[in-house]
Scaffold this motif. Sequence first.
Motif, short mmCIF file in Angstrom:
data_model
loop_
_atom_site.label_atom_id
_atom_site.label_comp_id
_atom_site.label_asym_id
_atom_site.label_seq_id
_atom_site.Cartn_x
_atom_site.Cartn_y
_atom_site.Cartn_z
N GLY A 1 2.22 1.91 -3.40
CA GLY A 1 1.28 2.61 -4.42
C GLY A 1 1.20 4.02 -4.05
N GLY A 2 1.21 4.33 -2.68
CA GLY A 2 1.05 6.03 -2.45
C GLY A 2 2.30 6.64 -2.86
N LEU B 1 4.54 5.74 -5.42
CA LEU B 1 4.49 5.83 -6.88
C LEU B 1 3.61 7.25 -7.26
CD1 LEU B 1 4.44 2.24 -8.06
CD2 LEU B 1 6.08 4.12 -8.47
N GLY B 2 2.36 7.27 -6.47
CA GLY B 2 1.54 8.24 -6.84
C GLY B 2 2.29 9.68 -6.87
N GLN B 3 2.72 9.55 -5.55
CA GLN B 3 3.48 10.92 -5.36
C GLN B 3 4.68 11.41 -6.24
OE1 GLN B 3 4.34 10.56 -1.24
NE2 GLN B 3 2.28 11.05 -0.36
N ALA C 1 5.32 10.19 -9.41
CA ALA C 1 5.04 10.34 -10.71
C ALA C 1 3.70 10.67 -10.89
CB ALA C 1 5.54 8.97 -11.47
N SER C 2 3.02 11.64 -10.35
CA SER C 2 1.86 11.88 -10.39
C SER C 2 1.17 12.25 -11.80
CB SER C 2 1.37 13.01 -9.43
OG SER C 2 1.86 13.96 -9.67
N ARG D 1 0.91 -1.04 0.14
CA ARG D 1 -0.14 0.09 0.01
C ARG D 1 0.86 1.20 0.09
NH1 ARG D 1 -5.26 -1.46 3.61
NH2 ARG D 1 -6.22 -3.06 2.04
#
Lengths: 146, 158
Positions: free
Chosen positions: B121-122, B124-126, B128-129, B118
């Motif tokens: 996932g978070g 990665l989002g930050q 390469a948003s 989890r």
Amino acid sequence: MTRTLFAATLGALLAIGAALPTAAHAEVPVRVRVIKGSRQGPAKVDPRLEDLRRQLSPLAYVRWDQVSEHRMELDRGRTQFVELPGGETAALTLQERHGDTVTFEVALTSRNTQSRLTVQKGQRIVHQVTGEKKGEALFLTVNAWP
Amino acid sequence: MKDCVRYAPMLGARPGELTDEERRALDLHLQGCAGCSATAAELAALDGLVGESLLARANARDFAPFVDQVMARVGAAPGLAPARGRRGFLGWFRAHPRAALASLVPVLAAVALVVYVRLEGGQLGQVASLELSTEGEVTMVLQTSDGPVVLLDDGEHS
């Protein structure tokens, strides 16, 4: 020894059970809108596009109207098609998902264009899908977990 | 006297401890030595007394409650099997701390895996948003905090 194994197995199953919802929900609900931007006419944004105002305001188009709206569930790797006015089609594919981050591919076969865009939950993709004709152009907007 | 020194250690020997040759030599010596014969007789008498005494004490003891007494002492000893009042799930963990610790290892490993997945996932989002790659006639991409805006090549707008 038996109780130890039982307790360990129970704990592992509980932990795996907690992880399963993440893996099980591979589908991503998506809201897709086809919108039209016009250079002519009074400046006006369709009230249904209010959430897109900050993304649309830098563009040269002053009038924005929503043409159609579609809600769909996207599975990874499965392409869904969105009909555009004029008979053209835009293809939308969910490429990857990591938690609240998703990568979409928007493909326009008529223009030989493919875009891979990674966005987080709460963000929206605005993608032009037709060339400008008479001061008007069509755009596709995509947001996951609307 | 010299022979007495040699045979004295053999006087208290148990059956089977001496070889046949030693036994015969000892018997020959005892026939001719009054002192060693007397000592051997005393040892034999004492050995019999001790055996009888031990047997008498053992017989006098009542072993009927032996098992109950042992089980009661085992239950009362700290760190051993739990008494009736400590039974149950938590009681088992208290009584088997090492086993409980061992059972936590796979649980913690599974939890760590879930947290890692989890968090990954978070992160990665930050990081390469707004990752973007395009092919074809796309000419401009505007990146905003609300998401990307992709514009096609028309040469007239924006």
